[in-house]
Write a protein that holds these residues in place. Sequence first.
Motif, PDB file in Angstrom:
ATOM      1  N   UNK A 124       0.693  -1.215  -0.125  1.00 36.25           N
ATOM      2  CA  UNK A 124       0.009  -0.378   0.281  1.00 36.25           C
ATOM      3  C   UNK A 124       0.974   1.358  -0.076  1.00 36.25           C
ATOM      4  N   UNK A 125       1.877   1.021   0.557  1.00 35.62           N
ATOM      5  CA  UNK A 125       2.426   2.310   0.897  1.00 35.62           C
ATOM      6  C   UNK A 125       3.675   2.398  -0.761  1.00 35.62           C
ATOM      7  N   UNK A 126       4.339   1.879  -1.230  1.00 32.32           N
ATOM      8  CA  UNK A 126       4.759   1.583  -2.718  1.00 32.32           C
ATOM      9  C   UNK A 126       3.376   2.480  -3.733  1.00 32.32           C
ATOM     10  N   UNK A 127       1.922   1.884  -3.825  1.00 36.86           N
ATOM     11  CA  UNK A 127       1.210   1.799  -4.269  1.00 36.86           C
ATOM     12  C   UNK A 127       1.282   3.250  -4.176  1.00 36.86           C
ATOM     13  N   UNK A 128       0.866   4.057  -2.693  1.00 37.14           N
ATOM     14  CA  UNK A 128       0.706   5.587  -2.768  1.00 37.14           C
ATOM     15  C   UNK A 128       1.701   6.004  -3.276  1.00 37.14           C
ATOM     16  N   UNK A 129       2.433   5.741  -2.751  1.00 39.38           N
ATOM     17  CA  UNK A 129       3.595   6.747  -3.575  1.00 39.38           C
ATOM     18  C   UNK A 129       3.503   6.910  -5.103  1.00 39.38           C
ATOM     19  N   UNK A 130       3.674   5.656  -5.931  1.00 48.21           N
ATOM     20  CA  UNK A 130       3.169   5.474  -6.768  1.00 48.21           C
ATOM     21  C   UNK A 130       2.486   6.801  -7.560  1.00 48.21           C
ATOM     22  N   UNK A 131       1.084   6.494  -6.998  1.00 46.04           N
ATOM     23  CA  UNK A 131       0.793   7.734  -7.289  1.00 46.04           C
ATOM     24  C   UNK A 131       0.397   9.156  -7.061  1.00 46.04           C
ATOM     25  N   UNK A 132       0.731   9.123  -5.734  1.00 54.31           N
ATOM     26  CA  UNK A 132       1.021  10.568  -5.639  1.00 54.31           C
ATOM     27  C   UNK A 132       2.318  11.010  -6.443  1.00 54.31           C
ATOM     28  N   UNK A 133       3.229  10.394  -6.467  1.00 51.40           N
ATOM     29  CA  UNK A 133       4.700  10.948  -7.531  1.00 51.40           C
ATOM     30  C   UNK A 133       3.655  12.283  -8.753  1.00 51.40           C
ATOM     31  N   UNK A 134       3.283  10.839  -9.528  1.00 51.73           N
ATOM     32  CA  UNK A 134       2.357  11.619 -10.700  1.00 51.73           C
ATOM     33  C   UNK A 134       1.024  12.916 -10.522  1.00 51.73           C
ATOM     34  N   UNK A 135       0.757  12.630  -9.231  1.00 54.62           N
ATOM     35  CA  UNK A 135      -0.037  13.843  -8.961  1.00 54.62           C
ATOM     36  C   UNK A 135       0.334  14.760  -7.997  1.00 54.62           C
ATOM     37  N   UNK A 136       1.358  14.626  -7.433  1.00 60.18           N
ATOM     38  CA  UNK A 136       2.619  16.253  -6.855  1.00 60.18           C
ATOM     39  C   UNK A 136       3.204  16.547  -8.204  1.00 60.18           C
TER      40      UNK A 136
END
Length: 174
Positions: A124-136
Amino acid sequence: MNLPNKLTVLRIIMVPFFIAAYMEKWFFVAFALFIVASLTDMLDGKIARARNLVTNFGKIMDPLADKILVYSALCLFVENGTIPGWTLIIILAREFVVSGMRTVAASEGIVIAAAMSGKIKTVLQMVAVIILIIAVGPVPQLKTIGMLVFWASLVMTVYSGTEYVLKNKSVFSM
């Protein structure tokens, strides 16, 4: 050094490049580096088990490499205000407690295996990071989804840490 351990070392080496790309706002590069690094995590474990190449180095460095990668990203998210700092404190506190308990257990010759809840937390942490990198960066519309996954990872962090302490409370009496 065997292939799985080389992949683990590669993951650690990729972290400063990921950080630099993110800080320079090269979000697609940061995204790609994080994805590749995350895939080496999955790959090194599969190769090590399939080819009977599990080593003490890998047992120690593989989870450490994961933490260095994910927590570097979370630090960057705190710095730019994407996530609140207190959430990173909770995540790090859980890791220090679990690592401390593992160290005490290991000093007594006891190995405490990772629970499924801890593995789910990591994913979950890795998926969150992946999505948030693009979202930022280029796709801000994904921020809500990224934050939902991040909050789910925080819940799993607390749950898995609590589960770990309760299942292994005998470590406190050593």
